[in-house]
Design an enzyme around this catalytic site. Structure first.
Site, PDB file in Angstrom:
ATOM      1  N   CYS A 114       8.066  18.356  28.861  1.00 30.95           N
ATOM      2  CA  CYS A 114       8.003  18.094  27.432  1.00 30.95           C
ATOM      3  C   CYS A 114       7.141  18.936  26.716  1.00 30.95           C
ATOM      4  O   CYS A 114       7.187  19.076  25.490  1.00 30.95           O
ATOM      5  CB  CYS A 114       8.092  16.578  27.051  1.00 30.95           C
ATOM      6  N   HIS A 247       6.646  17.161  19.413  1.00 32.37           N
ATOM      7  CA  HIS A 247       7.530  17.018  20.357  1.00 32.37           C
ATOM      8  C   HIS A 247       8.442  15.618  19.816  1.00 32.37           C
ATOM      9  O   HIS A 247       7.957  14.612  19.353  1.00 32.37           O
ATOM     10  CB  HIS A 247       6.855  16.553  21.748  1.00 32.37           C
ATOM     11  N   ASN A 277      15.483  13.126  22.661  1.00 34.92           N
ATOM     12  CA  ASN A 277      14.310  13.775  23.605  1.00 34.92           C
ATOM     13  C   ASN A 277      14.960  14.894  24.166  1.00 34.92           C
ATOM     14  O   ASN A 277      15.727  14.767  25.156  1.00 34.92           O
ATOM     15  CB  ASN A 277      13.571  13.003  24.403  1.00 34.92           C
TER      16      ASN A 277
END
Length: 320
Positions: A114, A247, A277
């Protein structure tokens, strides 16, 4: 002094959009439970014939169009992904082929999950500042739906597929002002996919393993710290930040960082509700959304930040 400045952005989400209610038909969960804990409402799932490189190439085409460049004007391609098409070659070379780029420019992947887009953007910035590249195509792309156990309600509700891309171009005016990357392998057990392929065999689980509370605590702590570091080292203050582009993993983590910096959520580009996500794709997805919606304007100061398994994390302060 030469800077690396964003000249174009693009993003792509697969057509198949899965709601929280859809997931509640398959696992023991609910829209209320997912929304309250994560802020996620939907996630997009790639079609069976869509690969990570397909998502990446489509986002790249849109970024190139926004930058007013053709593929052969790109002299560096970096793809951040934890879900490559193949063991090798790199997804970046596959994207290069799909875009019809024939100039022989270097193309490679980076893997920091990520935080991958932060690592890729920082690397491209170094290429441009050193004079090794003039136009860099930086992509975050993932098909996390293929490493999610769809019977595990603690993880399957969190992740989605997508891609985002940025064209960085050499400029005499400020673009990327400062960046910082960090990693600590001592925390690898908090979040990983333990399986591997070796000697013709698959060993270990091929699915995401996550200690949710542990990840939450570590992410909140480290994202706040690196945000402070990047802002201070650049000689800025939090009050000078026009937008945080974080993020997109969990609304509560994002809110915690904004609160730590003393910034309103009105200064945060928030898209997690729309796609969940998407790992390395989430920051460029949010960035492209913010730019195309008119929220983000030229000359504004942006703080990009992300954290992922490893653990690896990073932040970039830039002027758009």
């Amino acid at each position: 002094m030469q800077y690396a400045k964003i000249s174009g952005t693009g993003s792509y989400l697969p057509a198949n959009r899965v709601s929280n209610d859809d997931l509640a038909q398959k696992v023991d969960t609910s829209d209320e439970w997912i929304t309250a804990r994560t802020g996620i409402k939907f996630r997009h799932i790639a079609a069976e014939n869509e690969k990570t490189s397909d998502l990446a190439a489509e986002a790249a085409r849109r970024a190139l169009d926004a930058a007013g460049l053709n593929g052969n004007e790109i002299d560096l391609i970096i793809v951040a992904t934890a879900t490559p098409d193949m063991q090798f070659p790199s997804t970046a070379t596959i994207v290069q082929q799909k875009l019809g780029i024939t100039n022989g420019c270097p193309a490679f992947d980076v893997q920091a999950v990520c935080a991958g887009f932060m690592y890729a953007l920082t690397t491209a910035n170094a290429y441009i500042k050193s004079g090794m590249a003039k136009n860099a195509l930086v992509i975050g792309a993932e098909t996390f739906s293929r490493i999610v156990d769809w019977n595990d309600r603690t993880t399957c509700v969190l992740f989605g597929d997508g891609a985002g891309a940025v064209v960085l171009s050499a400029s005499d005016t400020p673009g990327i002002i400062h960046s910082k990357l960090k990693a600590d392998g001592n925390y690898l057990k908090l979040l990983n996919v333990p399986g591997q392929i070796a000697c013709g065999k698959v060993s270990g689980s091929p699915y995401i393993s996550m200690d949710g509370p542990g990840v939450f605590k570590f992410a909140v702590k480290m994202l706040s710290k690196i945000a402070d570091d990047v802002i201070e080292e650049a000689g800025y203050t939090a009050a000078q930040i026009d937008w945080i582009v974080p993020h997109q993993a969990n609304r509560r983590i994002i809110e915690s960082t904004a609160k730590h910096l003393g910034l309103s959520m009105d200064k945060v580009v928030l898209t997690v509700q729309d796609h969940g996500n998407t790992s390395a794709a989430s920051i460029p997805l949010a960035l492209d959304t913010g730019i195309r919606s008119g929220q983000i304007k030229r000359g504004q100061n942006l703080l990009l930040e992300g954290i992922g398994g490893g653990f690896a994390w990073g932040a970039v302060l830039l002027q758009y």
